[in-house]
Design an enzyme around this catalytic site. Structure first.
Site, PDB file in Angstrom:
ATOM      1  CB  ALA A 171       4.049  43.738  46.891  1.00  0.00           C
ATOM      2  CB  ALA A 228       3.761  37.400  50.977  1.00  0.00           C
ATOM      3  N   GLY A 284      -0.892  36.236  49.436  1.00  0.00           N
ATOM      4  CA  GLY A 284      -1.273  35.845  48.273  1.00  0.00           C
ATOM      5  C   GLY A 284      -2.866  36.142  47.868  1.00  0.00           C
ATOM      6  CE  LYS A 342      -4.804  43.321  48.399  1.00  0.00           C
ATOM      7  NZ  LYS A 342      -4.179  42.880  49.309  1.00  0.00           N
ATOM      8  CG  ASP A 394       6.242  39.521  49.985  1.00  0.00           C
ATOM      9  OD1 ASP A 394       5.001  39.941  49.510  1.00  0.00           O
ATOM     10  OD2 ASP A 394       7.523  39.260  50.065  1.00  0.00           O
ATOM     11  CG  ASP A 433      -1.910  45.400  48.115  1.00  0.00           C
ATOM     12  OD1 ASP A 433      -2.313  46.110  48.941  1.00  0.00           O
ATOM     13  OD2 ASP A 433      -1.828  43.847  49.108  1.00  0.00           O
ATOM     14  CB  CYS A 439      -4.336  47.611  54.100  1.00  0.00           C
ATOM     15  SG  CYS A 439      -2.807  47.087  55.072  1.00  0.00           S
TER      16      CYS A 439
HETATM   17  C1  SAM Z   1       0.710  44.487  52.059  1.00  0.00           C
HETATM   18  S1  SAM Z   1       1.062  43.509  51.950  1.00  0.00           S
HETATM   19  C2  SAM Z   1       1.335  42.127  50.313  1.00  0.00           C
HETATM   20  C3  SAM Z   1      -0.529  41.645  50.285  1.00  0.00           C
HETATM   21  C4  SAM Z   1      -0.548  40.837  49.586  1.00  0.00           C
HETATM   22  N1  SAM Z   1      -0.422  41.961  47.911  1.00  0.00           N
HETATM   23  C5  SAM Z   1      -1.877  40.078  49.546  1.00  0.00           C
HETATM   24  O1  SAM Z   1      -3.104  40.383  48.678  1.00  0.00           O
HETATM   25  O2  SAM Z   1      -2.267  39.142  50.107  1.00  0.00           O
HETATM   26  C6  SAM Z   1       3.038  43.932  51.509  1.00  0.00           C
HETATM   27  C7  SAM Z   1       3.493  43.135  50.997  1.00  0.00           C
HETATM   28  O3  SAM Z   1       5.408  44.214  49.908  1.00  0.00           O
HETATM   29  C8  SAM Z   1       6.043  43.051  50.286  1.00  0.00           C
HETATM   30  N2  SAM Z   1       7.676  43.775  50.547  1.00  0.00           N
HETATM   31  C9  SAM Z   1       7.948  44.797  51.346  1.00  0.00           C
HETATM   32  N3  SAM Z   1       9.441  45.637  50.199  1.00  0.00           N
HETATM   33  C10 SAM Z   1       9.289  44.921  49.403  1.00  0.00           C
HETATM   34  C11 SAM Z   1       9.843  45.447  48.236  1.00  0.00           C
HETATM   35  N4  SAM Z   1      10.678  46.446  48.592  1.00  0.00           N
HETATM   36  N5  SAM Z   1       9.539  44.307  47.203  1.00  0.00           N
HETATM   37  C12 SAM Z   1       8.283  43.807  46.646  1.00  0.00           C
HETATM   38  N6  SAM Z   1       7.577  43.275  47.915  1.00  0.00           N
HETATM   39  C13 SAM Z   1       7.768  44.238  49.243  1.00  0.00           C
HETATM   40  C14 SAM Z   1       6.590  42.057  52.455  1.00  0.00           C
HETATM   41  O4  SAM Z   1       6.782  41.197  52.758  1.00  0.00           O
HETATM   42  C15 SAM Z   1       4.681  42.428  51.926  1.00  0.00           C
HETATM   43  O5  SAM Z   1       4.633  40.696  52.067  1.00  0.00           O
END
Ligand code: SAM
Length: 708
Positions: free
Chosen positions: A439, A441, A443, A445, A463, A507, A564
């Site tokens: 997950a 976006a 980006g 990490k 994502d 994440d 978070c």
């Molecule tokens: C906490 S954010 C991630 C932040 C990212 N790791 C970063 O460091 O920039 C959680 C992400 O999970 C995505 N998300 C939500 N449900 C999901 C799923 N079922 N599978 C994959 N990604 C998902 C969301 O779109 C969101 O971008």
């Protein structure tokens, strides 16, 4: 720049200034406070006044005891260094007068500045610079506009814009600085000597850095000890009384039995209802009542009014917290329960203060000390975050927007919360590996991992939210990551989509209760049901993440799960669930040098004792966003001995990826309603009519039991 972030974390504010933001009513609930605000100064800045009028923490007296805690969050700033740049603003000159004689003031010409910067950003701890500035591929203007933020889930990695600072005329920058981000275990090694010197040696440019770090480390140790003790106190107390808390918190330091309870009356339930009907009490009354409730709960036997119970005080306090800080009742209670009473107030207070602005050097493009030098030359006041990261910089003040410098546009750094470094450090991706960021976006990490892998191997940056992959792709390009493949699947489709990863970062999408200071809407926009659904999504994702890792990895076989958020349901409960459902994984040390151990017991739930290896990070303890990190090692699946204690155990033996995927399916009564709900949602999204909801299954409330 992120729309949301722009409004959330502005220029780094001095604690004193930041206080002015306190009590800025959240749109919904604090209208009352706003209305009151016109009447006088107190109501204008209720939180600030609360902080001022309430007893302050006596760090020394609380040291090692964890007993005396303050209502207000103290500025725990370590003495800061100042970097005098060539660009002399009037404010800098004023500071010089105020703080003259400090080591940094000797750094006057460019050469000494360079030398100083070099020593401060000692190259030895920088990651190798594997890029070349001539390599920059900044072809697409769009890519330079910064990421598009689509905030469906809370993310700690919003791109933050640091507006040019407007602090001219302020007297001392020392006081303007936000407290430093609490580090570091590695600081500990060097601090004992320096502690000794603290008493007698003069502060010079040469020893400033070391001494500052020693103080940080000391503060970190104290804060963590306090937090740990209070956490333990909470767990112990829990056994006796659901609402029990530290029994000897002396809120005002006036000694037992004393205080300003005179004239204080704890409303009855009826009076409370009546009060609510009439629009609630004024902010002074709420403040005073909160203070009194905290004080009484700190020494209940002695201070409670005759005939009144602890739960009555607790209920009143939670209700006042909700209205004062602008939370919905459910969230106020959920967060309150995480801490002993007085610490809970510190947590809520910390959520009213912006966290320090931090950036991560992109070592694919530059070195940290070169970046620091370049930004200093532009009038940015910064310093390394702490020994625990060799790529982080904390920005104290800037005369240029930190999200629009040429260095930013050229991808030399990422605007990134310090807490976001932690899961990547814990995961430790290696060059040449095959890594999944499930997950990912926008980006933050992913790009950090690509840099650690020196642009080798491959990072699949996935994502589920397609729109968010735009900002992800933009960041990947801007930072020059060439080993990243962006994709957009629901994480629950892995490992069907692909598997065999050396390491996976999950994440997870979460409620964002750790980033309330950035996104106050979290205070009111999540219901109990949202939290339950999130926790179930997280449980599904974590099993898929585990199943995507190859236990045969020569170099890895690790999963890091992070959020978070600070709620137990999104963290320890998810980790414990994964341990129960996948006997082939175990928790390992995160390798992080600080952080509070995860709960192994919480409000009647008992988790696997190894959950204490996971780490919690709190705004009021570490001056970072609230965060959680767990690290797993995935091992080969064993043939189960005897009958498996749950159907999943049997399913994991010698299964194919496809079978493993089936294994992820939830089929217990516990999960069925959530699965059905998710299915309905998916069908609706596709324009299909979902089947009618089936009747809920009657079942006894589940308690989580410990497993070996
Ligand atoms: C906490 S954010 C991630 C932040 C990212 N790791 C970063 O460091 O920039 C959680 C992400 O999970 C995505 N998300 C939500 N449900 C999901 C799923 N079922 N599978 C994959 N990604 C998902 C969301 O779109 C969101 O971008």
């Amino acid at each position: 720049m992120g729309r949301r972030a722009k409004n959330k974390q502005g220029d780094p504010r001095p604690i004193a200034d930041a206080k002015e933001n306190y009590g800025k009513p959240s749109q919904k609930k604090l209208g009352k406070r706003k209305a009151d605000a016109d009447s006088d100064e107190v109501t204008k800045r209720p939180a600030k006044k609360a902080r001022e009028s309430l007893p302050k923490e006596d760090k020394k007296s609380s040291k090692g005891k964890g007993k005396k805690v303050a209502f207000a969050v103290e500025d725990t700033s370590a003495p800061s260094k100042k970097i005098k740049t060539k660009r002399k603003e009037p404010v800098e000159e004023e500071e010089e007068e105020d703080d003259g004689g400090e080591g940094w003031e000797n750094v006057e010409d460019e050469e000494s500045l360079k030398a100083h910067t070099k020593s401060l950003f000692n190259d030895s701890d920088d990651e190798g610079f594997v890029g070349d500035l001539d390599d920059l591929e900044v072809e697409d203007d769009d890519l330079l506009q910064g990421p598009v933020q689509e905030l469906e889930f809370s993310s700690d990695d919003e791109e933050l814009e640091l507006a040019p600072s407007r602090t001219k005329g302020k007297k001392s920058k020392q006081h303007e600085r936000p407290s430093k981000i609490i580090p570091t275990g590695s600081d500990d090694s060097s601090d004992s000597d320096e502690d000794d010197e603290d008493e007698d040696g003069p502060i010079t440019g040469a020893n400033m850095e070391a001494r500052s770090r020693a103080l940080d480390a000391k503060a970190a140790r104290e804060a963590e000890l306090d937090a740990l003790e209070m956490q333990q106190a909470a767990v112990v107390g829990e056994d006796d009384d659901e609402f029990a808390d530290v029994d000897d918190v002396d809120m005002d330091g006036e000694g037992e039995g004393e205080g300003d309870a005179e004239g204080f009356h704890l409303p009855t339930a009826e009076e409370r209802d009546e009060e609510k009907k009439n629009g609630g009490p004024d902010v002074h009354t709420v403040q005073r009542r909160m203070r009194e409730c905290v004080r009484v709960l700190g020494n209940f036997k002695k201070l409670a009014a005759p005939g009144r119970s602890r739960p009555e005080y607790v209920q009143q306090l939670i209700s006042d917290i909700a209205s004062y800080y602008g939370y919905n009742d459910f969230l106020a209670e959920t967060l309150f329960q995480l801490f002993p009473v007085a610490e809970a107030i510190e947590f809520f207070e910390a959520n009213e203060v912006p966290r320090p602005v931090t950036i991560r050097t992109n070592t694919l493009r530059t070195r940290r000390r070169d970046l620091a030098q370049a930004l200093i030359n532009r009038g940015v006041n910064l310093e390394p975050i702490g020994k625990w990261t060799n790529v982080g910089l904390q920005v104290f003040e800037s005369s240029v927007p930190i999200g629009a410098t040429p260095e930013y546009l050229a991808g030399h750094y990422m605007l990134q919360a310090a807490s976001s470094f932690l899961p990547v450090i814990a995961l430790g991706p290696q060059p040449g590996e095959r890594v999944l960021d499930m997950a990912s976006a926008p980006g933050g990490k992913t790009t950090h991992m690509a840099a650690l892998m020196q642009n080798t191997g491959v990072v699949f940056a996935n994502d589920a939210t397609k729109a968010r992959t735009k900002s992800l792709t933009a960041n990947v390009h801007r930072l020059g990551c060439k080993n990243v493949v962006v994709c957009s699947y629901d994480g629950r489709e892995f490992p069907k989509v692909m598997g065999g990863f050396d390491r996976v970062l999950l994440d997870a999408p979460c409620s964002g209760t750790g980033v309330i200071s950035k996104d106050a809407s979290v205070k009111t926009n999540k219901s109990e049901r949202d939290f339950t659904l999130l926790s179930h999504l997280q449980k599904q994702l974590i099993l898929c993440a585990i199943d995507s890792i190859t236990p045969d990895s020569k170099t890895g076989g690790y999963l890091v799960y992070s959020t978070c958020s600070v709620t137990v349901d999104e963290n320890e409960a998810v980790v414990d669930y994964a341990l129960r459902k996948r006997p082939n994984v175990k928790l390992v040390d995160t390798g992080l040098e600080f952080g509070v151990p995860g709960f192994t017991k919480y409000r009647g739930k008992v988790f696997n004792e190894k959950v204490s290896l996971t780490r919690r990070f709190y705004p009021h303890v570490h001056n970072m966003d609230g965060f959680y990190v767990a690290k797993f090692k995935v091992e080969k699946r064993q043939k189960a001995k005897g009958k498996a204690d749950d159907e999943d155990t049997a399913a994991v033996q010698g299964e194919t990826a496809e079978e493993a995927q089936e294994d992820v399916e939830f089929d217990s009564d516990e999960d069925r309603p959530y699965l059905e709900e998710a299915k309905r949602k998916r069908m609706k999204a596709k324009g299909l009519r979902p089947p009618p909801r089936s009747k809920p299954v009657e079942r006894a409330p589940a308690t989580v039991s410990a497993t070996a």
